[in-house]
Write an enzyme that holds these catalytic residues in place. Structure first.
Site, PDB file in Angstrom:
ATOM      1  N   ASP A   1       0.861  -1.182   0.000  1.00  9.83           N
ATOM      2  CA  ASP A   1       0.000   0.000   0.000  1.00  9.83           C
ATOM      3  C   ASP A   1       0.889   1.220   0.000  1.00  9.83           C
ATOM      4  O   ASP A   1       2.050   1.142   0.364  1.00  9.83           O
ATOM      5  CB  ASP A   1      -0.761   0.082   1.335  1.00  9.83           C
ATOM      6  CG  ASP A   1      -1.916  -0.866   1.381  1.00  9.83           C
ATOM      7  OD1 ASP A   1      -2.242  -1.424   0.346  1.00  9.83           O
ATOM      8  OD2 ASP A   1      -2.475  -1.019   2.482  1.00  9.83           O
TER       9      ASP A   1
ATOM     10  N   ASP B   1      -9.713  -6.513   1.881  1.00 10.58           N
ATOM     11  CA  ASP B   1      -8.387  -6.989   1.483  1.00 10.58           C
ATOM     12  C   ASP B   1      -8.172  -8.443   1.865  1.00 10.58           C
ATOM     13  O   ASP B   1      -7.198  -9.059   1.431  1.00 10.58           O
ATOM     14  CB  ASP B   1      -7.286  -6.145   2.150  1.00 10.58           C
ATOM     15  CG  ASP B   1      -7.170  -4.765   1.534  1.00 10.58           C
ATOM     16  OD1 ASP B   1      -7.554  -4.615   0.360  1.00 10.58           O
ATOM     17  OD2 ASP B   1      -6.709  -3.839   2.226  1.00 10.58           O
TER      18      ASP B   1
HETATM   19  P1  ATP Z   1      -3.528   2.921  -0.014  1.00  8.19           P
HETATM   20  O1  ATP Z   1      -4.348   1.862  -0.666  1.00  8.19           O
HETATM   21  O2  ATP Z   1      -2.162   3.017  -0.538  1.00  8.19           O
HETATM   22  O3  ATP Z   1      -3.604   2.930   1.462  1.00  8.19           O
HETATM   23  P2  ATP Z   1      -5.259   5.144  -0.136  1.00  8.19           P
HETATM   24  O4  ATP Z   1      -5.305   5.251   1.326  1.00  8.19           O
HETATM   25  O5  ATP Z   1      -5.060   6.398  -0.896  1.00  8.19           O
HETATM   26  O6  ATP Z   1      -4.141   4.254  -0.616  1.00  8.19           O
HETATM   27  P3  ATP Z   1      -7.996   4.481  -0.105  1.00  8.19           P
HETATM   28  O7  ATP Z   1      -8.010   4.569   1.363  1.00  8.19           O
HETATM   29  O8  ATP Z   1      -8.706   3.397  -0.802  1.00  8.19           O
HETATM   30  O9  ATP Z   1      -6.550   4.417  -0.646  1.00  8.19           O
HETATM   31  O10 ATP Z   1      -8.521   5.882  -0.641  1.00  8.19           O
HETATM   32  C1  ATP Z   1      -8.808   6.079  -1.989  1.00  8.19           C
HETATM   33  C2  ATP Z   1      -9.280   7.490  -2.207  1.00  8.19           C
HETATM   34  O11 ATP Z   1     -10.501   7.706  -1.498  1.00  8.19           O
HETATM   35  C3  ATP Z   1      -8.320   8.553  -1.691  1.00  8.19           C
HETATM   36  O12 ATP Z   1      -7.398   8.926  -2.675  1.00  8.19           O
HETATM   37  C4  ATP Z   1      -9.244   9.687  -1.355  1.00  8.19           C
HETATM   38  O13 ATP Z   1      -9.480  10.484  -2.491  1.00  8.19           O
HETATM   39  C5  ATP Z   1     -10.528   9.004  -0.957  1.00  8.19           C
HETATM   40  N1  ATP Z   1     -10.620   8.899   0.512  1.00  8.19           N
HETATM   41  C6  ATP Z   1      -9.776   8.284   1.341  1.00  8.19           C
HETATM   42  N2  ATP Z   1     -10.177   8.394   2.621  1.00  8.19           N
HETATM   43  C7  ATP Z   1     -11.332   9.084   2.609  1.00  8.19           C
HETATM   44  C8  ATP Z   1     -12.255   9.514   3.605  1.00  8.19           C
HETATM   45  N3  ATP Z   1     -12.071   9.249   4.893  1.00  8.19           N
HETATM   46  N4  ATP Z   1     -13.326  10.224   3.204  1.00  8.19           N
HETATM   47  C9  ATP Z   1     -13.521  10.475   1.916  1.00  8.19           C
HETATM   48  N5  ATP Z   1     -12.708  10.105   0.942  1.00  8.19           N
HETATM   49  C10 ATP Z   1     -11.612   9.420   1.253  1.00  8.19           C
END
Ligand code: ATP
Length: 900
Positions: free
Chosen positions: A332, A641
């Site tokens: 990640d 996951d």
């Molecule tokens: P990784 O998979 O590397 O941890 P990540 O944390 O960016 O990456 P996700 O958590 O799936 O992946 O988030 C994907 C997208 O969703 C982010 O890029 C953001 O735009 C949006 N996002 C993440 N957290 C929130 C939240 N708490 N509220 C609203 N949107 C969110």
């Protein structure tokens, strides 16, 4: 606690009655009250699996074919009047069982100790704040918050449920997740129909909820029906099974060989049968590597302990081996490769862009608008709306601690709280004024979060934040300078690309007015006609140690792939800062969906950055890599996951961010969520495998050498160079000393500079087989040289035999030094110094050999004679010569690339 209602009937009572009955409040207990209740009710734990009784454990070490054979041999020798031999055989049996017993105990303790390090946590309200506490510390009356991926930490009467689905198969056998609500159900409802309850040990499949603890520990439903939860760590791995199988087979081959040799000795060589029998028994004892499985278990356990010291907790023992063979790590981004310490750096609205100063979560001394008090400039209103949406559509809290501000909740949401403070809002006040009526929690699948809030003195409003492209699809209008205007996606796409190219993580914001009567949010309602407000860019710096760890992986022939839910341009920018390639092209989940099947495997193999992926993509990526022969380690944190974590050869869950579901599906848990800890674990995994090979490479030929000496004497009809009881002595004294120390070897210097081992490579590689033969012959040569030289010089057989025994032991010591380094010469200062286990073992053996040679009682027992100083030097010289030969062999092998 008042006991005015039946304890079982919580499901049928209203929330207020339950709270009153259990003397709790919606804001939770105070820490002092919780501590008092803990005293009263005891820890929230189920009894552990009863450990096997020590006697049973000890006896299990006597339960194998070889031991039976030895015991039978002891009886026969005893009845023939060979009491010393019989006693030494019994001593061998006992020493081995004791060593095995102690080692197994140590290994079990090591595993138990680390299991507690990854003990589950729960989110509760204490003193009016959210905090994380150990599940064991929960007490009746605690207000607990649960969300997708959590294991319900006690029996809860739900106070609030939002899309809450709970898998209760362990209790009800029902495989479909049950939908939960706050409303009471009839008293007579069966367990599976008590929708107002969440039970200890069940798994939250989706949604969020909160509930008050009504029962803990053995008082819970699961505590009543069964007293066990969770599986017991098995002390076995594929490698260990392979070795056990090998040892068993080897035992039978040895026994059959021994019978043949016995017949040969008696009938062809005219040995008296009792003498032949004793010689052959001793030979078998010397040959069979009875201590090997125990030493390997301890090697694995030491690896597990070392990994734990480097923040990697092994949940399943085979992972220790697999880690050493890992050829691809899929990680990640957020929090693993980056620090997950977010700060809003940029705000973009329809007509302006504001760069925000400050770093970390402190808002002190920072103002969003430098011109406070002066004329309000036009976009300030928009920026304020954005900042307000950011704090309302948000579940995080900031708290000041001795080490500065810390976030409770999602770090990105924490950054939004800081921003709101910089913009002059008081988080508590604004959240109270714009009270939340309903919400749709964030989920990696739909990538947004929405809330329905009360507008002070007015209507209601829906606030949405999420991945900007996703939000743009849901909007038709945008907030323009003078009210709403049609959406201009082109403008936003350019601004998003600009921020992402800087490595910023981007969040979009949107809103929609709602009538005062609205009280529930639905997907249908928010997925269209939203008004886009603007975007914010967050910085989340890469972890410095991740940069070094990635470089280490590349040197070690391990490919690193970033798989993130983030924007492609952000992911690519961060990847390039991390050294994952020069501006690597990121493949999005959408791109993956459109790749033709036959191209899929090759594309996945060559791509370094995967962006905007969802959990299904992760599964496809692991499978494609595995089809190409890779051994894949993959990280994950969310409930979705779990399938890819299970599929991966080493599933790695995040200890801090990860859900219980992810942890349970994984083989390893990272306490610090840090990529560098994965690489440390790989480093340890490689060391463990090396050490196991070293243990085998030492044990087999030293046993072989002893045995060969006696077999040669019988075949070629000369006096046995060692008496049976002497063979037993060597076996006993070296097995518990020299045989053990290789388990403690530190890593060789170049462990992370060679490619990963082939996953399907057997332990007994051609090199190892060669080594066993070569070293056995070397031992034979050394022993016979000393024996015949002594006899030639007119020394008596007893003295010659004493010298042979000492020669064998000296050769074992020198060979130990040689085998400590497979991949480099042992003739270095570091090599000569050894480690403390090596030195202690040699010290013990040395003293034992002095006693064996010079102590009168030992001389009587083992028929030994003192050896002169000159002969002692001669024996050591044989060891030195053998060392030179062995180092020469290693040099040549390395030179011609034959080492593996
Ligand atoms: P990784 O998979 O590397 O941890 P990540 O944390 O960016 O990456 P996700 O958590 O799936 O992946 O988030 C994907 C997208 O969703 C982010 O890029 C953001 O735009 C949006 N996002 C993440 N957290 C929130 C939240 N708490 N509220 C609203 N949107 C969110």
């Amino acid at each position: 606690m008042k006991a005015e209602f039946k304890e079982d009937a919580y499901h049928a009572l209203s929330a207020e009655d339950v709270l009153a009955g259990i003397e709790a409040s919606p804001t939770g207990l105070s820490a002092t009250e919780a501590a008092q209740r803990l005293q009263l009710y005891g820890p929230n734990e189920l009894p552990a699996t009863p450990a096997r009784h020590p006697v049973v454990r000890f006896l299990s070490h006597l339960n194998n074919a070889l031991i039976y054979f030895l015991l039978a041999a002891a009886v026969v020798t005893w009845s023939l009047g060979h009491f010393v031999d019989a006693s030494v055989i019994l001593a061998v049996v006992l020493v081995n069982a004791i060593v095995g017993f102690i080692q197994e105990g140590k290994a079990e303790n090591a595993l138990n100790a680390i299991r507690n390090m990854a003990s589950p946590q729960a989110t509760v309200m204490r003193d009016g704040h959210r905090s994380r506490v150990s599940v064991a510390d929960l007490v009746p009356g605690d207000m607990v918050l649960v969300e997708a991926g959590d294991r319900v930490p006690a029996d809860l009467r739900l106070m609030h449920a939002r899309g809450l689905l709970i898998e209760e198969a362990i209790l009800t056998g029902e495989s479909v997740a049950a939908e939960k609500r706050e409303d009471p159900v009839p008293v007579e409802a069966a367990l599976g129909d008590r929708t107002s309850m969440a039970y200890f040990g069940t798994m939250v499949a989706a949604g969020q909820g909160s509930g008050v603890v009504v029962a803990t520990g053995v008082k819970t439903e699961i505590g009543r029906i069964s007293t066990l939860l969770g599986s017991v760590q098995e002390l076995t791995t594929p490698l260990l099974r392979q070795i056990n199988r090998f040892a068993r087979r080897f035992t039978w081959v040895t026994i059959s060989g021994a019978v043949l040799l016995f017949l040969f000795a008696v009938f062809a060589r005219g040995f008296a049968w009792p003498d032949a029998l004793i010689a052959i028994v001793a030979l078998s004892v010397g040959l069979v590597p009875e201590g090997l499985p125990a030493v390997i278990t301890i090697t694995l356990a030491i690896g597990v302990r070392r990994m734990a010291a480097r923040n990697a907790i092994i949940r399943r023992l085979p992972a220790v081996e697999t880690l050493g063979a890992t050829s691809v790590i899929c990680s990640d981004k957020t929090g693993t490769l980056t620090r997950n310490e977010m700060t809003v750096r940029r705000i973009v609205v329809c007509n302006d862009e504001i760069l925000v100063s400050g770093s970390g979560y402190s808002a002190e001394g920072e103002k969003l608008f430098e011109d406070e008090g002066s004329e309000m400039f036009p976009d300030r209103g928009h920026a304020l709306t954005l900042a307000r949406a950011g704090i309302l559509c948000n579940d995080a809290h900031l708290r000041k601690s001795a080490n500065g501000w810390i976030v409770h909740g999602d770090p990105m949401e924490g950054a939004l709280v800081t921003l709101a403070m910089k913009a002059g809002f008081d988080p508590e006040n604004i959240r109270a004024e714009w009270a939340r009526v309903d919400e749709i929690p964030f989920d990696a699948q739909h990538r947004f979060m929405a809330t329905l809030n009360q507008v002070p003195h007015g209507q209601k409003v829906i606030l949405v934040k999420g991945a900007p492209e996703r939000l743009l699809e849901m909007c038709s209008m945008q907030a323009g300078e003078d009210g709403q205007v049609p959406l201009d996606p082109g403008y936003w796409t350019v601004r998003i690309a600009e921020a992402a190219a800087e490595g910023e993580r981007i969040l979009g914001f949107a809103m929609k007015p709602a009538p005062a009567s609205a009280c529930r949010l639905s997907f249908g309602e928010i997925e269209k006609d939203l008004i886009f407000l603007g975007i914010m860019g967050f910085i989340d710096p890469p972890r410095e140690e991740a940069v070094a760890a990635i470089a280490e992986c590349h040197a070690a022939g391990i490919a690193v792939k970033m798989i993130t839910g983030d924007h492609a341009a952000t992911a690519a920018a961060i990847a390039s800062q991390l050294g994952l390639g020069d501006n690597p092209a990121a493949l999005t989940g959408h791109d993956l969906d459109n790749i033709r099947d036959e191209m899929f495997e090759a594309t996945v193999r060559e791509t370094v950055v995967f962006a905007r992926t969802n959990p299904e993509h992760k599964l496809q990526i692991v499978r494609a890599l595995q089809r190409g022969g890779a051994v894949v380690a993959m990280t994950g944190d969310g409930v979705n996951d779990a399938p890819s974590l299970k599929q991966a050869d080493v599933g790695i869950a995040m200890g801090q961010r990860g859900t219980e579901a992810a942890k349970e599906a994984s083989q390893m848990v990272l306490l610090d969520d840090n990529f560098a800890s994965i690489v440390s674990a790989v480093h340890e995994g490689r060391t463990v495998y090396d050490n196991i090979r070293k243990v085998v490479a030492w044990t087999l030929p030293t046993n072989g050498g002893e045995a060969l000496t006696v077999v040669t004497a019988i075949l070629f009809n000369f006096t046995l160079p060692m008496s049976p009881v002497q063979i037993l002595w060597v076996n006993m004294i070296t097995a518990v000393t020299l045989g053990l120390v290789l388990a403690f070897e530190p890593p060789e210097r170049g462990v992370m500079r060679r490619p990963p081992r082939a996953a399907d490579a057997g332990l007994l590689s051609p090199f190892l087989v060669w080594r066993v033969i070569f070293v056995s012959l070397l031992f034979l040569g050394g022993a016979l040289l000393i024996f015949f030289n002594a006899l030639d010089r007119g020394l008596d057989v007893e003295t010659a035999r004493t010298m042979v025994v000492n020669t064998i032991v000296i050769l074992e010591i020198f060979y130990l030094f040689n085998v400590r380094y497979f991949h480099m010469t042992s003739l270095t200062w570091r090599g000569a110094m050894g480690t403390s286990p090596v030195l202690i073992a040699i010290g013990v053996v040395f003293v034992a050999q002095l006693a064996f040679t010079y102590l009168p009682i030992m001389q009587r027992l083992f028929a030994t004679k003192p050896v002169s100083i000159a002969d002692g030097i001669l024996i050591i010289s044989v060891g030195v010569i053998a060392m030179v030969i062995l180092e020469g062999e290693k040099y040549l092998m390395r030179r011609f690339g034959l080492l593996d």
